[in-house]
Each structure stands twice: as C-alpha cells, then as structure tokens.
Design a protein around this motif. Structure first.
Motif, PDB file in Angstrom:
ATOM      1  N   GLY A 193     105.082  55.984 159.816  1.00 46.90           N
ATOM      2  CA  GLY A 193     105.547  54.653 160.213  1.00 46.90           C
ATOM      3  C   GLY A 193     104.621  53.547 159.789  1.00 46.90           C
ATOM      4  O   GLY A 193     104.592  52.478 160.405  1.00 46.90           O
ATOM      5  N   LEU A 194     103.843  53.772 158.700  1.00 44.23           N
ATOM      6  CA  LEU A 194     102.853  52.785 158.256  1.00 44.23           C
ATOM      7  C   LEU A 194     103.332  52.022 157.029  1.00 44.23           C
ATOM      8  O   LEU A 194     102.532  51.481 156.282  1.00 44.23           O
ATOM      9  N   GLY A 195     104.615  51.990 156.810  1.00 43.35           N
ATOM     10  CA  GLY A 195     105.162  51.307 155.642  1.00 43.35           C
ATOM     11  C   GLY A 195     106.274  52.125 155.037  1.00 43.35           C
ATOM     12  O   GLY A 195     106.923  52.927 155.710  1.00 43.35           O
ATOM     13  N   LYS A 196     106.484  51.949 153.751  1.00 43.86           N
ATOM     14  CA  LYS A 196     107.564  52.643 153.066  1.00 43.86           C
ATOM     15  C   LYS A 196     107.145  54.060 152.704  1.00 43.86           C
ATOM     16  O   LYS A 196     105.971  54.396 152.676  1.00 43.86           O
ATOM     17  N   GLY A 197     108.147  54.889 152.396  1.00 42.03           N
ATOM     18  CA  GLY A 197     107.869  56.229 151.916  1.00 42.03           C
ATOM     19  C   GLY A 197     107.812  57.260 153.019  1.00 42.03           C
ATOM     20  O   GLY A 197     108.063  56.988 154.196  1.00 42.03           O
ATOM     21  N   PHE A 198     107.489  58.493 152.620  1.00 46.28           N
ATOM     22  CA  PHE A 198     107.411  59.615 153.541  1.00 46.28           C
ATOM     23  C   PHE A 198     105.947  59.881 153.849  1.00 46.28           C
ATOM     24  O   PHE A 198     105.134  60.058 152.944  1.00 46.28           O
ATOM     25  N   GLN A 199     105.601  59.929 155.134  1.00 49.52           N
ATOM     26  CA  GLN A 199     104.195  59.926 155.518  1.00 49.52           C
ATOM     27  C   GLN A 199     103.879  61.010 156.544  1.00 49.52           C
ATOM     28  O   GLN A 199     104.680  61.291 157.434  1.00 49.52           O
ATOM     29  N   ASN A 200     102.713  61.589 156.388  1.00 51.16           N
ATOM     30  CA  ASN A 200     102.201  62.570 157.337  1.00 51.16           C
ATOM     31  C   ASN A 200     100.675  62.510 157.267  1.00 51.16           C
ATOM     32  O   ASN A 200     100.004  63.498 157.000  1.00 51.16           O
ATOM     33  N   PHE A 201     100.124  61.320 157.475  1.00 56.04           N
ATOM     34  CA  PHE A 201      98.729  61.042 157.168  1.00 56.04           C
ATOM     35  C   PHE A 201      97.732  61.701 158.114  1.00 56.04           C
ATOM     36  O   PHE A 201      97.993  61.892 159.301  1.00 56.04           O
ATOM     37  N   ILE A 202      96.562  62.009 157.536  1.00 56.65           N
ATOM     38  CA  ILE A 202      95.357  62.303 158.318  1.00 56.65           C
ATOM     39  C   ILE A 202      94.678  60.960 158.587  1.00 56.65           C
ATOM     40  O   ILE A 202      94.445  60.192 157.657  1.00 56.65           O
ATOM     41  N   GLN A 203      94.380  60.667 159.827  1.00 57.98           N
ATOM     42  CA  GLN A 203      93.639  59.442 160.145  1.00 57.98           C
ATOM     43  C   GLN A 203      92.172  59.803 160.341  1.00 57.98           C
ATOM     44  O   GLN A 203      91.839  60.793 160.993  1.00 57.98           O
ATOM     45  N   THR A 204      91.284  59.006 159.750  1.00 63.31           N
ATOM     46  CA  THR A 204      89.852  59.272 159.854  1.00 63.31           C
ATOM     47  C   THR A 204      89.078  57.974 160.025  1.00 63.31           C
ATOM     48  O   THR A 204      89.533  56.916 159.603  1.00 63.31           O
ATOM     49  N   ASP A 205      87.885  58.086 160.642  1.00 62.58           N
ATOM     50  CA  ASP A 205      87.020  56.915 160.746  1.00 62.58           C
ATOM     51  C   ASP A 205      85.947  56.924 159.661  1.00 62.58           C
ATOM     52  O   ASP A 205      85.077  56.049 159.644  1.00 62.58           O
ATOM     53  N   ALA A 206      85.986  57.908 158.750  1.00 63.62           N
ATOM     54  CA  ALA A 206      85.103  57.860 157.578  1.00 63.62           C
ATOM     55  C   ALA A 206      85.516  56.650 156.741  1.00 63.62           C
ATOM     56  O   ALA A 206      86.696  56.452 156.467  1.00 63.62           O
ATOM     57  N   SER A 207      84.568  55.818 156.359  1.00 65.26           N
ATOM     58  CA  SER A 207      84.883  54.548 155.699  1.00 65.26           C
ATOM     59  C   SER A 207      85.643  54.766 154.400  1.00 65.26           C
ATOM     60  O   SER A 207      85.207  55.492 153.507  1.00 65.26           O
ATOM     61  N   ILE A 208      86.814  54.132 154.311  1.00 54.88           N
ATOM     62  CA  ILE A 208      87.623  54.121 153.086  1.00 54.88           C
ATOM     63  C   ILE A 208      87.810  52.655 152.720  1.00 54.88           C
ATOM     64  O   ILE A 208      88.290  51.864 153.535  1.00 54.88           O
ATOM     65  N   ASN A 209      87.437  52.284 151.508  1.00 52.07           N
ATOM     66  CA  ASN A 209      87.490  50.898 151.076  1.00 52.07           C
ATOM     67  C   ASN A 209      88.236  50.793 149.746  1.00 52.07           C
ATOM     68  O   ASN A 209      88.524  51.810 149.106  1.00 52.07           O
ATOM     69  N   PRO A 210      88.573  49.567 149.302  1.00 47.55           N
ATOM     70  CA  PRO A 210      89.217  49.408 147.999  1.00 47.55           C
ATOM     71  C   PRO A 210      88.432  50.117 146.901  1.00 47.55           C
ATOM     72  O   PRO A 210      87.220  49.948 146.783  1.00 47.55           O
ATOM     73  N   GLY A 211      89.129  50.915 146.112  1.00 49.16           N
ATOM     74  CA  GLY A 211      88.482  51.718 145.085  1.00 49.16           C
ATOM     75  C   GLY A 211      88.342  53.169 145.500  1.00 49.16           C
ATOM     76  O   GLY A 211      88.201  54.060 144.671  1.00 49.16           O
ATOM     77  N   ASN A 212      88.371  53.429 146.833  1.00 46.31           N
ATOM     78  CA  ASN A 212      88.348  54.802 147.341  1.00 46.31           C
ATOM     79  C   ASN A 212      89.704  55.482 147.183  1.00 46.31           C
ATOM     80  O   ASN A 212      89.805  56.704 147.301  1.00 46.31           O
ATOM     81  N   SER A 213      90.750  54.701 146.949  1.00 45.95           N
ATOM     82  CA  SER A 213      92.096  55.260 146.853  1.00 45.95           C
ATOM     83  C   SER A 213      92.149  56.355 145.797  1.00 45.95           C
ATOM     84  O   SER A 213      91.700  56.167 144.673  1.00 45.95           O
ATOM     85  N   GLY A 214      92.716  57.500 146.180  1.00 45.33           N
ATOM     86  CA  GLY A 214      92.811  58.624 145.264  1.00 45.33           C
ATOM     87  C   GLY A 214      91.625  59.547 145.318  1.00 45.33           C
ATOM     88  O   GLY A 214      91.627  60.617 144.697  1.00 45.33           O
ATOM     89  N   GLY A 215      90.588  59.167 146.054  1.00 47.34           N
ATOM     90  CA  GLY A 215      89.387  59.986 146.161  1.00 47.34           C
ATOM     91  C   GLY A 215      89.561  61.152 147.122  1.00 47.34           C
ATOM     92  O   GLY A 215      90.648  61.377 147.677  1.00 47.34           O
ATOM     93  N   ALA A 216      88.472  61.885 147.335  1.00 45.83           N
ATOM     94  CA  ALA A 216      88.536  63.129 148.107  1.00 45.83           C
ATOM     95  C   ALA A 216      88.148  62.933 149.563  1.00 45.83           C
ATOM     96  O   ALA A 216      87.200  62.218 149.875  1.00 45.83           O
ATOM     97  N   LEU A 217      88.891  63.594 150.440  1.00 46.34           N
ATOM     98  CA  LEU A 217      88.475  63.784 151.829  1.00 46.34           C
ATOM     99  C   LEU A 217      88.198  65.278 151.960  1.00 46.34           C
ATOM    100  O   LEU A 217      89.090  66.101 151.739  1.00 46.34           O
ATOM    101  N   VAL A 218      86.946  65.636 152.260  1.00 45.17           N
ATOM    102  CA  VAL A 218      86.548  67.044 152.285  1.00 45.17           C
ATOM    103  C   VAL A 218      86.023  67.434 153.657  1.00 45.17           C
ATOM    104  O   VAL A 218      85.574  66.583 154.433  1.00 45.17           O
ATOM    105  N   ASN A 219      86.102  68.733 153.950  1.00 45.56           N
ATOM    106  CA  ASN A 219      85.503  69.243 155.178  1.00 45.56           C
ATOM    107  C   ASN A 219      84.031  69.576 154.914  1.00 45.56           C
ATOM    108  O   ASN A 219      83.540  69.369 153.794  1.00 45.56           O
ATOM    109  N   LEU A 220      83.340  70.073 155.907  1.00 51.33           N
ATOM    110  CA  LEU A 220      81.906  70.314 155.755  1.00 51.33           C
ATOM    111  C   LEU A 220      81.595  71.515 154.873  1.00 51.33           C
ATOM    112  O   LEU A 220      80.432  71.762 154.551  1.00 51.33           O
ATOM    113  N   ARG A 221      82.632  72.268 154.474  1.00 50.75           N
ATOM    114  CA  ARG A 221      82.435  73.344 153.509  1.00 50.75           C
ATOM    115  C   ARG A 221      82.625  72.853 152.075  1.00 50.75           C
ATOM    116  O   ARG A 221      82.528  73.621 151.126  1.00 50.75           O
ATOM    117  N   GLY A 222      82.926  71.552 151.921  1.00 49.15           N
ATOM    118  CA  GLY A 222      83.139  70.992 150.600  1.00 49.15           C
ATOM    119  C   GLY A 222      84.506  71.296 150.036  1.00 49.15           C
ATOM    120  O   GLY A 222      84.726  71.216 148.820  1.00 49.15           O
TER     121      GLY A 222
END
Length: 456
Positions: A193-222
């Motif tokens: 419900g965050l805009g258009k399209g089909f969504q099932n997002f992971i929400q995180t407080d790890a800082s994501i800023n312009p330019g981070n789009s398309g980057g990796a979200l990894v767990n502590l095992r890498g």
C-alpha cells in the motif's frame, strides 16, 4: 588580549595537545579483544559482500519539450518542421551480482527503466556495459547482464525466514559518494500500500538513501535477503524507514524475465472493493475488514472455485485481507499455475476454497493495424489494478525507437484516453483509420498523473 600574547598562549596549548596525543593511546579505534574475547565486527562479512555490490549509471535521451512547439494548434498553423530536440538525462543507482558465471545483476526498475545506456562499475574500478534482460515496473525489479569476467556474486537467502528484529546491513552507493554500508534491523515484514504496483516489502531502519536503490540488503551471514528499493521520508532525508524487495519475490521475477523477457501475471478473475461502514451494514457484516466481491468473470478461477458476488474475502493463503488492495497485491505476486487458498465469508459462515491462478486475459492490438501513424506501438487494455485506480483508456508498450510515436515523445506505460478528441475506454473502442482522417493524429495522454497532448 594582545595579539602576541594570544599567539603564545595558542601555541602552548597546541603543543600541549600534540604532546598529550602522542603520549596517550588513540581511543577512536576499538581494541582487538576484551578479556581475551575478540570484539564482534561486521568487517569480515562485508569484505565478502561488497565486491558483489555495484554502482549503476544510466543515460537516457529524453525529448526536450517546448510549450509552444508541442502545442497542437501551433503545429497546425506553422508546421512542426524541426527534428525533435533531445537532452541526455543521467542517474545513479546500485545493483547486486547474483550469478557470477552468467553476469546477472539485479537492480530496481526505476534505476534502469527506459535507459539508453547502462554502465556497471565494480568495486575494483572496472566499468562494464550492461544489457537489460528485462524489467518489471509493477514490482520495481530489473535484471541486467554484464560480461562474466572475474565477478563475485552474493549467495541468496530464503527471505521468508526473516523475522522482525533480525539484524541486516544495507550496501549501496548513496548520493554517488561511493560504496557505503549501514546497519539496522528488520522493522516489519509484508509492507504494502505504498504506491503503485505489487508490494511485499521488508521494512528496515538501516539507512537507505538516494543512490542506494537496487543495492543489497544482507543478513549477518552475508547472504542477500532483499533489494533496497525506496524510503519513506517527509523531509527528503532518511528517517529510519526504508523498504527492500524480498529475495523470494525478486528471484521469482528474475526467473520470468529470463524465461519470457517479461513477467506473466496470474489472475483470479474476480473484482473486489473495500468494505465501507455503509456496505458492511447493507451486507450485515460486523466489521469492515476484508474485500467484498463485486464481479466474478465467467470461466475464471474464481468462478471455478464457487465465488459469488457479495462474498467477502478475508484471507489469501492464510494472510489476512484488509482491503481490495491486498487481494490485487496477492494476485500480482502469485506465479501462473499456483494454487491459492481463499477464506470466504458468506451468510455469516466462513469457508475455505481453492483456486488455480490463470493467465490474465488482456486484449492487445498492433498499432499499425489501427493507423499507419501508430506503427511500432502495441495497444492494450488496462490491468485490473489500473482500472481499480479509476483509470481508463489504452496502454502503450513496445514503442520502437525511430517510430512516429517515439518521435512524438510517447513512452511505454503511457495511457491514451482520447484520440482526436474522441474518448477511448479500451482497445475495442479505439477508433480506426477510417474514423481518424486528417493529416495529424492528436492523442491525449496520461503519464504519472499528468495529462498532455502528443501529435503524430
């Protein structure tokens, strides 16, 4: 204080500070161990992750629009003699190598969609020209391919095993500063419900800023658990609410892009709407949770499952339905042929039914068969989601470079709502050559909420 006294005092203070710094240990760095135990650090994990996270730069040629020369009346009076003017638009983003042997890179659609030139820069400084395998705007996932030379890929984790509270690290290239890692935790799961399209997002407080789009979200095992996609911000800066596309969804889209070049979406053949208090009262419902069925298409999976108008969908595969968007979201994320359990409330009783997701039937038409000026364009009816948003008209796709539509500035995803002032509701109502006539074809186009004219 006299200037000479000030200089002497300052000099003595500076000398004392330098001497003190030389005589005492530096407190900026952590010790290697405390009580014989090594201090935890993310550095070893990131050393394995960062070579697989890349910078993506794109160049897109866009038509420079002019309020006078683009006006249809001006064109009719004076003629549009010149070649359409263009400018080059550049953007930056990030991506993740997910297959080193084949050179596959996952990123966001909004990073590379519509780009004419895509360059992937590796951590070791190499610049590689990328080929766009496919892109899906409805999930914001895109797949690139680069030459498979000395690449390093990230292992992919099962994102369905994530829990709220798990620690994660976001890696990307924010603001074009260079590769950056930020840590946080999973704040929520299944966001939509965050805009258009089909969504099932992971929400995180790890800082994501312009330019981070398309980057990796990894767990502590890498291991890769998500593709960073967007942030929620009232001010334009990071406020600790970022969203990533889970790998289960991203890899599912990737498989379809590799197999078909596009995503083939499923459909239940049912139309639903939110339940308002007045609708709840009319149907004798105790609350407004769920989505009420307003239409069941003949021969559709929903019809085969026995759904009826007036039924209330309360859950899909055990996940509660809060409103109509949840049903459309579930449809868009399910692969063709998938079996889905629907919880249905009818006459005060709840029952479970099963349906098999089938291909969505959307009428399409070759523009050349409508009018020669539309050659190189595919016309199609709007999706159920677009119609649910109150949109009408015909969607444009597959616009070939060098066609008249391209020269007029039309883009894939544009919606034509009128042709030569004649309203268009769908492919069947699109006027043919015999009804159009005239030297110029005037299209009324909706794009990103705005309306403008295009002249062919």
């Amino acid at each position: 204080m006299p200037a000479s006294t000030y200089r002497r005092t300052t000099g003595l203070a500076l000398s004392f500070a330098l001497a003190l710094a030389a005589a005492t240990p530096a407190f900026a760095s952590l010790p290697a161990a405390v009580d014989g135990q090594p201090v935890p650090s993310l550095a070893p994990m990131l050393a394995k992750v960062t070579p697989a996270v890349v910078n993506i730069s794109t160049k897109t040629r866009v038509r420079a629009r002019d309020p006078y020369f683009d006006d249809p009346l001006f064109g009719q009076l004076f003629g549009n003699q010149g070649v359409p003017r263009e400018r080059v638009q550049q953007s930056l983003g990030s991506g993740v190598v997910v297959d080193a042997a084949k050179g596959y890179v996952l990123t966001n659609h909004h990073v590379v969609g519509g780009a004419d030139d895509i360059t992937v820069t590796l951590q070791d400084g190499r610049d590689l020209k990328a080929k766009l395998i496919g892109s899906d705007p409805d999930t914001d996932v895109a797949l690139l391919q680069v030459p498979a030379e000395r690449l390093q890929a990230l292992p992919i984790a099962d994102s369905s095993q994530l829990r709220v509270g798990d620690f994660v690290v976001a890696v990307g290239d924010p603001f074009g500063l260079g590769q950056t890692a930020t840590s946080g935790m999973v704040s929520a799961l299944g966001r939509s419900g965050l805009g258009k399209g089909f969504q099932n997002f992971i929400q995180t407080d790890a800082s994501i800023n312009p330019g981070n789009s398309g980057g990796a979200l990894v767990n502590l095992r890498g291991e890769l658990v998500g593709i960073n996609s967007m942030i929620f911000t009232p001010s334009g800066g990071n406020v600790g609410i970022g969203f990533a596309i889970p790998t289960d969804l991203a890899t599912g889209v990737m498989k379809q892009l590799l197999a078909y070049g596009r995503v083939r979406r499923g459909n239940l053949g049912v139309e639903v709407q939110d339940i308002t208090p007045r609708i709840a009262a009319a149907l004798g419902l105790k609350g407004v949770a769920g989505a009420v069925v307003t239409r069941v298409n003949d021969g559709s999976p929903a019809d085969g499952a026995g759904l009826q108008t007036g039924d209330v969908l309360t859950a899909v595969d055990g996940k509660p339905v809060r409103g109509a968007q949840d049903v459309r979201n579930a449809e868009g994320l399910l692969p063709l042929g998938a079996k889905v359990r629907l919880s249905v409330k009818r006459d005060g009783a709840t029952r479970e039914v099963e349906a098999t997701v089938a291909a969505a039937k959307i009428a399409t038409l070759d523009g050349a068969k409508v009018d020669p000026r539309l050659a190189g364009v595919t016309l199609s009816d709007l999706t159920a989601e677009q119609k649910a948003q109150g949109l009408y008209g015909v969607a444009l796709s597959g616009i070939k470079r060098g066609s008249r539509a391209d020269a007029a500035g039309l883009e894939d995803g544009d919606i034509v709502v009128a042709v030569s002032q004649q309203r268009v509701m769908g492919v069947k109502s699109f006027p043919t050559t015999g009804k159009l006539g005239g030297r110029q074809l005037l299209l009324t186009v909706v794009r990103d909420g705005g309306v403008y004219y295009a002249v062919l």
